[in-house]
Enzyme design. Sequence first.
Site, PDB file in Angstrom:
ATOM      1  N   ALA A 130     -92.072  30.468  47.328  1.00  0.00           N
ATOM      2  CA  ALA A 130     -91.012  31.399  47.333  1.00  0.00           C
ATOM      3  C   ALA A 130     -90.368  31.869  48.536  1.00  0.00           C
ATOM      4  CB  ALA A 130     -91.687  32.803  46.644  1.00  0.00           C
ATOM      5  N   GLU A 133     -84.089  34.871  48.761  1.00  0.00           N
ATOM      6  CA  GLU A 133     -84.281  36.253  48.633  1.00  0.00           C
ATOM      7  C   GLU A 133     -82.766  36.535  48.219  1.00  0.00           C
ATOM      8  OE1 GLU A 133     -85.386  38.124  52.184  1.00  0.00           O
ATOM      9  OE2 GLU A 133     -87.523  37.484  51.898  1.00  0.00           O
ATOM     10  N   GLY A 135     -80.649  38.379  49.302  1.00  0.00           N
ATOM     11  CA  GLY A 135     -79.689  38.324  50.662  1.00  0.00           C
ATOM     12  C   GLY A 135     -79.765  37.299  51.563  1.00  0.00           C
ATOM     13  N   GLY A 137     -80.003  32.877  50.956  1.00  0.00           N
ATOM     14  CA  GLY A 137     -80.302  31.655  50.376  1.00  0.00           C
ATOM     15  C   GLY A 137     -80.574  30.311  51.243  1.00  0.00           C
ATOM     16  N   ILE A 357     -66.156   8.520  31.251  1.00  0.00           N
ATOM     17  CA  ILE A 357     -65.818   7.262  30.691  1.00  0.00           C
ATOM     18  C   ILE A 357     -66.081   7.287  29.162  1.00  0.00           C
ATOM     19  CG2 ILE A 357     -66.893   4.821  30.532  1.00  0.00           C
ATOM     20  CD1 ILE A 357     -67.359   5.256  33.641  1.00  0.00           C
ATOM     21  N   LEU A 358     -67.121   7.886  28.819  1.00  0.00           N
ATOM     22  CA  LEU A 358     -67.488   7.770  27.371  1.00  0.00           C
ATOM     23  C   LEU A 358     -66.773   8.737  26.564  1.00  0.00           C
ATOM     24  CD1 LEU A 358     -71.376   6.988  27.422  1.00  0.00           C
ATOM     25  CD2 LEU A 358     -69.378   5.348  27.304  1.00  0.00           C
ATOM     26  N   GLY A 359     -66.129   9.749  26.878  1.00  0.00           N
ATOM     27  CA  GLY A 359     -65.346  10.681  26.142  1.00  0.00           C
ATOM     28  C   GLY A 359     -65.965  11.437  25.688  1.00  0.00           C
ATOM     29  N   GLU A 383     -83.592  23.307  47.308  1.00  0.00           N
ATOM     30  CA  GLU A 383     -84.311  22.669  48.417  1.00  0.00           C
ATOM     31  C   GLU A 383     -83.352  22.291  49.528  1.00  0.00           C
ATOM     32  OE1 GLU A 383     -87.422  20.859  48.891  1.00  0.00           O
ATOM     33  OE2 GLU A 383     -88.287  21.952  47.158  1.00  0.00           O
ATOM     34  N   THR A 385     -79.039  23.302  50.131  1.00  0.00           N
ATOM     35  CA  THR A 385     -77.532  22.901  49.515  1.00  0.00           C
ATOM     36  C   THR A 385     -77.077  21.585  50.191  1.00  0.00           C
ATOM     37  OG1 THR A 385     -76.408  24.137  50.905  1.00  0.00           O
ATOM     38  CG2 THR A 385     -77.217  25.255  48.678  1.00  0.00           C
TER      39      THR A 385
END
Length: 406
Positions: A130, A133, A135, A137, A357-359, A383, A385
């Site tokens: 952990a 928080e 406030g 990141g 590509i495959l729509g 982990e 940005t």
Amino acid sequence: MIDFELPENIVRLREAIHALATEHMRPISREYDEREHEKPWEFLRMMWEISKGTTITGEADGALREARGTRHLASVVSTEELSWGDAGLYLSIPNAGLGGAAVAAAGTPEQKQRFLARFREGEPKWGAMAITEPGCGSDTAAITTTAVRDGDHWVLNGTKIFCTSGLMAAEKSEGFVVVWATVDRSAGRAGIKAFVVDHHTPGMKVTKVEKKLGIRVSDTATLVFEDCRIPLDNILGSPEVEKERKEGFKGAMATFDATRPVVAASAIGVGRAALDFTREALEKAGIRIRYGTPPTKLTAVERDFMDMEANLQAARLLTWRAAWMMDRGMRNNLEASMCKAKAGLAVTRVTQKAVEILGPLGYSRKYLLEKWMRDAKINDIFEGTQQINLLIVARRIFGYSSRELN
């Protein structure tokens, strides 16, 4: 001499885990994406029996035993295969996780034995870390959670958010959470220390489990610490605040140096899943990628596909290099951030391009491609940005401090 071939023992490990991912992860992937927060206990118990006593805990069996000396390389190769199967299920597997990585990076030999031995026996357990928080990141130096010494205890107060496996580690197993807190806010980064908070410790409670875009089977929790008392010797590293050395904060960064290549490998696994699916769909439509054909004679789809493949391969080579350096005891702060930044961006673009590509085939919930696109983005966020990792890369290359380049 440069060797780009994997050792034979890791090749066998990769083949075994790919078979496991095909047989046990893909068949339940859609089901547990739609049943967010439900746990696939049959799969989790099977993985617990397989993974007990591997990498972080310092023990190994079978193919992993043979992989000693290439432990981190074996780890990233395995992670790619598991995430090819399903990234959310991979993140849900009981193990020491990021909390274990923090203990391994910053703990004493006695603490490693005390906190990690549990992952070799008994019922499934999870570890978590952990840091983030409400406030702060990516700027982990701005942590406000406090740890105050009171006799033979530390007393923790604060709120942590977006904690991967926080629920399973804190309340649903006999695991633990490593909490980063400051013992002296005036000391800045030097005052930041890591504390191991055992499962079900009074004063620690889970107040929220996030509903997410992707990796929906993995729990991401908010933890609140209110006068949470833990033993004095649950601090990782020295309790002394040495303002010039910033050792506490270095402990957090050392953890990321070990885990960012693993996150990069997970991203590559998701991207490869999308790439494999796209190739098969194109071949069913009679379109084969013509490798070796001059660029001017390729179709737009062929050029896009080759660009996707090249980006994933570049990310993989960066990741293997970062892991290879760890296996040799070399500092890999630069390479860990390089591979994380490259892989996070590559998987985001590869999965989006595959859907493009495959729509309709790519957008349909009939297939997993749309899910992989949703699973992909988190790799560019957690982990650290992509922007933070690029900042770290720039600092290391040009020799700037965090104060000079931020």
